[in-house]
Every structure is written in C-alpha cells, then in structure tokens.
Design a protein around this motif. Sequence first.
Motif, PDB file in Angstrom:
ATOM      1  N   GLU A 147      46.159  53.002  57.680  1.00 55.69           N
ATOM      2  CA  GLU A 147      44.862  53.628  57.918  1.00 55.69           C
ATOM      3  C   GLU A 147      44.970  54.765  58.915  1.00 55.69           C
ATOM      4  OE1 GLU A 147      42.410  50.370  59.080  1.00 55.69           O
ATOM      5  OE2 GLU A 147      42.032  49.706  57.004  1.00 55.69           O
ATOM      6  N   SER A 148      45.763  54.582  59.964  1.00 53.73           N
ATOM      7  CA  SER A 148      45.873  55.616  60.993  1.00 53.73           C
ATOM      8  C   SER A 148      46.531  56.882  60.464  1.00 53.73           C
ATOM      9  CB  SER A 148      46.655  55.084  62.198  1.00 53.73           C
ATOM     10  OG  SER A 148      48.016  54.867  61.868  1.00 53.73           O
ATOM     11  N   LEU A 149      47.394  56.734  59.459  1.00 48.01           N
ATOM     12  CA  LEU A 149      48.097  57.879  58.882  1.00 48.01           C
ATOM     13  C   LEU A 149      47.468  58.342  57.568  1.00 48.01           C
ATOM     14  CD1 LEU A 149      51.761  56.682  59.553  1.00 48.01           C
ATOM     15  CD2 LEU A 149      50.482  58.438  60.804  1.00 48.01           C
ATOM     16  N   SER A 150      46.341  57.716  57.203  1.00 43.12           N
ATOM     17  CA  SER A 150      45.613  58.064  55.975  1.00 43.12           C
ATOM     18  C   SER A 150      46.510  57.967  54.738  1.00 43.12           C
ATOM     19  CB  SER A 150      45.016  59.476  56.081  1.00 43.12           C
ATOM     20  OG  SER A 150      44.087  59.538  57.149  1.00 43.12           O
ATOM     21  N   LEU A 151      47.348  56.922  54.706  1.00 43.21           N
ATOM     22  CA  LEU A 151      48.217  56.682  53.560  1.00 43.21           C
ATOM     23  C   LEU A 151      47.597  55.591  52.681  1.00 43.21           C
ATOM     24  CD1 LEU A 151      51.661  56.760  55.390  1.00 43.21           C
ATOM     25  CD2 LEU A 151      50.831  58.421  53.706  1.00 43.21           C
ATOM     26  N   PRO A 152      47.516  55.801  51.357  1.00 41.85           N
ATOM     27  CA  PRO A 152      46.907  54.815  50.470  1.00 41.85           C
ATOM     28  C   PRO A 152      47.624  53.464  50.536  1.00 41.85           C
ATOM     29  CG  PRO A 152      47.143  56.917  49.350  1.00 41.85           C
ATOM     30  CD  PRO A 152      47.910  57.022  50.640  1.00 41.85           C
ATOM     31  N   PRO A 153      46.898  52.375  50.304  1.00 39.87           N
ATOM     32  CA  PRO A 153      47.487  51.037  50.390  1.00 39.87           C
ATOM     33  C   PRO A 153      47.972  50.518  49.047  1.00 39.87           C
ATOM     34  CG  PRO A 153      45.133  50.820  50.184  1.00 39.87           C
ATOM     35  CD  PRO A 153      45.431  52.303  50.152  1.00 39.87           C
ATOM     36  N   PHE A 154      48.823  49.516  49.116  1.00 40.50           N
ATOM     37  CA  PHE A 154      49.136  48.685  47.957  1.00 40.50           C
ATOM     38  C   PHE A 154      49.544  47.324  48.467  1.00 40.50           C
ATOM     39  CE2 PHE A 154      53.521  49.753  48.940  1.00 40.50           C
ATOM     40  CZ  PHE A 154      54.290  48.723  48.424  1.00 40.50           C
ATOM     41  N   THR A 155      49.615  46.359  47.556  1.00 37.21           N
ATOM     42  CA  THR A 155      50.155  45.044  47.883  1.00 37.21           C
ATOM     43  C   THR A 155      50.988  44.554  46.710  1.00 37.21           C
ATOM     44  OG1 THR A 155      49.644  42.818  48.700  1.00 37.21           O
ATOM     45  CG2 THR A 155      48.223  43.678  46.982  1.00 37.21           C
ATOM     46  N   SER A 156      51.768  43.513  46.968  1.00 36.88           N
ATOM     47  CA  SER A 156      52.610  42.927  45.926  1.00 36.88           C
ATOM     48  C   SER A 156      52.941  41.498  46.324  1.00 36.88           C
ATOM     49  CB  SER A 156      53.905  43.727  45.765  1.00 36.88           C
ATOM     50  OG  SER A 156      54.784  43.473  46.853  1.00 36.88           O
ATOM     51  N   SER A 157      53.503  40.768  45.386  1.00 35.58           N
ATOM     52  CA  SER A 157      53.982  39.427  45.725  1.00 35.58           C
ATOM     53  C   SER A 157      55.337  39.488  46.415  1.00 35.58           C
ATOM     54  CB  SER A 157      54.109  38.572  44.466  1.00 35.58           C
ATOM     55  OG  SER A 157      55.156  39.058  43.629  1.00 35.58           O
ATOM     56  N   TYR A 158      56.067  40.592  46.221  1.00 37.66           N
ATOM     57  CA  TYR A 158      57.452  40.741  46.691  1.00 37.66           C
ATOM     58  C   TYR A 158      58.255  39.499  46.297  1.00 37.66           C
ATOM     59  CZ  TYR A 158      61.148  42.642  49.689  1.00 37.66           C
ATOM     60  OH  TYR A 158      62.324  43.181  50.156  1.00 37.66           O
ATOM     61  N   ALA A 159      58.012  39.031  45.085  1.00 38.08           N
ATOM     62  CA  ALA A 159      58.529  37.738  44.644  1.00 38.08           C
ATOM     63  C   ALA A 159      60.035  37.756  44.434  1.00 38.08           C
ATOM     64  CB  ALA A 159      57.832  37.312  43.361  1.00 38.08           C
ATOM     65  N   HIS A 160      60.719  36.900  45.172  1.00 40.03           N
ATOM     66  CA  HIS A 160      62.120  36.597  44.924  1.00 40.03           C
ATOM     67  C   HIS A 160      62.233  35.268  44.166  1.00 40.03           C
ATOM     68  CE1 HIS A 160      62.501  39.675  47.947  1.00 40.03           C
ATOM     69  NE2 HIS A 160      63.806  39.650  47.898  1.00 40.03           N
ATOM     70  N   LEU A 161      61.112  34.558  44.071  1.00 36.54           N
ATOM     71  CA  LEU A 161      61.024  33.284  43.369  1.00 36.54           C
ATOM     72  C   LEU A 161      59.961  33.400  42.281  1.00 36.54           C
ATOM     73  CD1 LEU A 161      60.967  30.971  46.530  1.00 36.54           C
ATOM     74  CD2 LEU A 161      62.936  31.413  45.051  1.00 36.54           C
ATOM     75  N   THR A 170      47.682  44.704  43.126  1.00 41.62           N
ATOM     76  CA  THR A 170      46.876  45.896  43.363  1.00 41.62           C
ATOM     77  C   THR A 170      46.103  46.207  42.086  1.00 41.62           C
ATOM     78  OG1 THR A 170      48.581  46.734  44.862  1.00 41.62           O
ATOM     79  CG2 THR A 170      46.925  48.303  44.100  1.00 41.62           C
ATOM     80  N   ALA A 171      44.789  46.378  42.224  1.00 42.55           N
ATOM     81  CA  ALA A 171      43.929  46.639  41.073  1.00 42.55           C
ATOM     82  C   ALA A 171      43.507  48.104  41.097  1.00 42.55           C
ATOM     83  CB  ALA A 171      42.706  45.733  41.108  1.00 42.55           C
ATOM     84  N   PHE A 172      44.058  48.895  40.181  1.00 43.04           N
ATOM     85  CA  PHE A 172      43.746  50.322  40.100  1.00 43.04           C
ATOM     86  C   PHE A 172      42.528  50.533  39.209  1.00 43.04           C
ATOM     87  CE2 PHE A 172      48.187  50.267  41.271  1.00 43.04           C
ATOM     88  CZ  PHE A 172      48.299  51.317  42.174  1.00 43.04           C
ATOM     89  N   ILE A 190      44.671  57.336  43.243  1.00 42.91           N
ATOM     90  CA  ILE A 190      43.554  56.756  42.496  1.00 42.91           C
ATOM     91  C   ILE A 190      43.007  55.531  43.231  1.00 42.91           C
ATOM     92  CG2 ILE A 190      42.958  55.551  40.352  1.00 42.91           C
ATOM     93  CD1 ILE A 190      43.258  58.546  40.016  1.00 42.91           C
ATOM     94  N   ALA A 191      41.691  55.360  43.200  1.00 50.73           N
ATOM     95  CA  ALA A 191      41.049  54.238  43.886  1.00 50.73           C
ATOM     96  C   ALA A 191      41.658  52.922  43.428  1.00 50.73           C
ATOM     97  CB  ALA A 191      39.547  54.261  43.612  1.00 50.73           C
ATOM     98  N   ARG A 192      41.846  52.032  44.403  1.00 49.74           N
ATOM     99  CA  ARG A 192      42.412  50.728  44.097  1.00 49.74           C
ATOM    100  C   ARG A 192      41.954  49.687  45.119  1.00 49.74           C
ATOM    101  NH1 ARG A 192      47.329  53.061  46.254  1.00 49.74           N
ATOM    102  NH2 ARG A 192      46.755  54.761  44.850  1.00 49.74           N
ATOM    103  N   ARG A 193      42.087  48.416  44.741  1.00 47.55           N
ATOM    104  CA  ARG A 193      41.809  47.304  45.653  1.00 47.55           C
ATOM    105  C   ARG A 193      43.084  46.486  45.832  1.00 47.55           C
ATOM    106  NH1 ARG A 193      39.191  43.446  43.637  1.00 47.55           N
ATOM    107  NH2 ARG A 193      39.240  44.138  41.462  1.00 47.55           N
ATOM    108  N   VAL A 194      43.316  46.007  47.047  1.00 48.07           N
ATOM    109  CA  VAL A 194      44.414  45.075  47.270  1.00 48.07           C
ATOM    110  C   VAL A 194      43.825  43.667  47.234  1.00 48.07           C
ATOM    111  CG1 VAL A 194      45.887  46.663  48.538  1.00 48.07           C
ATOM    112  CG2 VAL A 194      44.180  45.364  49.780  1.00 48.07           C
ATOM    113  N   VAL A 195      44.429  42.814  46.407  1.00 52.94           N
ATOM    114  CA  VAL A 195      43.876  41.495  46.131  1.00 52.94           C
ATOM    115  C   VAL A 195      44.896  40.442  46.532  1.00 52.94           C
ATOM    116  CG1 VAL A 195      42.906  39.980  44.360  1.00 52.94           C
ATOM    117  CG2 VAL A 195      42.600  42.471  44.185  1.00 52.94           C
ATOM    118  N   TYR A 196      44.469  39.496  47.393  1.00 51.21           N
ATOM    119  CA  TYR A 196      45.392  38.470  47.860  1.00 51.21           C
ATOM    120  C   TYR A 196      44.624  37.295  48.443  1.00 51.21           C
ATOM    121  CZ  TYR A 196      44.367  40.755  52.324  1.00 51.21           C
ATOM    122  OH  TYR A 196      43.719  41.322  53.404  1.00 51.21           O
ATOM    123  N   ASP A 197      45.306  36.177  48.607  1.00 54.62           N
ATOM    124  CA  ASP A 197      44.772  34.980  49.239  1.00 54.62           C
ATOM    125  C   ASP A 197      45.476  34.823  50.579  1.00 54.62           C
ATOM    126  OD1 ASP A 197      43.985  32.500  50.092  1.00 54.62           O
ATOM    127  OD2 ASP A 197      44.629  31.413  48.306  1.00 54.62           O
TER     128      ASP A 197
END
Length: 250
Positions: A147-161, A170-172, A190-197
Amino acid sequence: MTFRVDCHVKVLNDRVVERAKRAGLDAIVYAPHFTRLPEIRERAADYTDDELLVIPAREVFTGSWRQRRHVLAIGLEDPVPDYIPLETAMAEFDRQGAAVLVPHPTFANVSFEEADLKAHAETIDAVEIFNPKHFRLHNRRARTLAESLSLPPFTSSYAHLPRTVGVAHTAFEAAIEREEELVTAIRDGIARRVVYDNGLDQLTTMVSELAHLVYENTWKKVDRLFLSGTEPTHPTHIAYDGRFDDVSVY
C-alpha cells in the motif's frame, strides 16, 4: 465476470487439479523450483482442461543462497535461469514483457526487502500481501509495504503440498481465458480481490507447510548443492546457450 486464480503453486498432479476445481478456481499458476520453462509449459498443458487453466511460470532464485531474492514471472517466452543477479533477472523480465510478482516479501532471507521493492517498483506488477505460510505479522507488513508503494496486491496458496492448493486466491474482475490475458490483467492493474481464510484452517496450513519448508531447506538443499550436479536452471547449463555465463553467481 470474476476469474479466480491461485497465483503460485509448486505441485501439479491429479490431486492438485481435483482440489483446485473443488475450491472453485478457474486457474492455477504452476511454478515449481529448479525446473526449466519448457518442461513447466509441457506439464501445465497436460493438466489444462475446459474446467481449469494451468498457467506456467518461473519463480527465479536470484543471487546466492545467502542473499536470495525470489521473483515470480508469468508470461516468459525465453527461459531465465536461477543464480543470477536480481538486476539481471528484472531486466530480462522487463525485456520479455512478463508479469512480475513479488512472493512472500520480507520473509526470512529469501525475499524482497523494502529497499528492493522501492528500487524495482517500476518493473514490479504485484506484491503478495497474504501467504498462508506466514504469521499475521508478516502478512500485515507485506500489505503495508504494498500500500505504501502503491503496488497492486495478489495472494496465493504458495502450495508445496497438494492439500494447500486453493486456500487463498486472487479474484480478477475480468474475463480471462489464456495465459496472455492473465499477464495483461496483472500488468494493467486490473481490479482484483485477495481471498483467504485467516482463521484456524490457515494455522493448520501454516504448520504443515512450514514443516515441509524445513525439510526442503535441510536434506534437499544439501542434495541440491553437493550431490545432484548442475541444476537444469543453473545459468551455465547448456540450455541457456552461454547467455548468462558471465553473470552466474556460482
């Protein structure tokens, strides 16, 4: 139209595909360690079907083992090796017009620090603000930096399992059907939402994935460094035609 993507997974098999579909994903980005791009592309194509798009990518390990910076690139045409300077990798990604994502910022000694984000802000297209492997403090810090650098976000599971696939995505807000369209969506912000629990399930995921990380960084690292010979993604490998020989850190 919403396109749901797990933006970074390390494993790919029938279980992974089944789990991704159950999680309601439209795509996963497959970027295994120390695997050359042609092999990644071939495997991704084998597992893509009408219900799930598997997008090939490379998480490049820049620098030495003691000063690593991991960078995720989607949309590469020419292979880029590991063990080259960060500046060289970023210039190559920019030349190829790849989408450049920063996974797990400020995590351990393998990630972009704030100074790296600032230095390469013009090339970076998105920063991971939630990683299920991290403690809440790390994720809050990543979000604050993005946010401080105004860089767009994303998320992932980064799943190794396999069981971790789909726990975050990430929902685009775009209609995406091909790799090139995802690259454009990321690069254009493009607008997106990061979705996680962020609850108990995330804690369970964190524990199992961190246990796997310990394994990867003990015996598997010893095997990689001393027993296995030249990695297929080493810059002096014949596959790179000598283009990166003069910048190899090893």
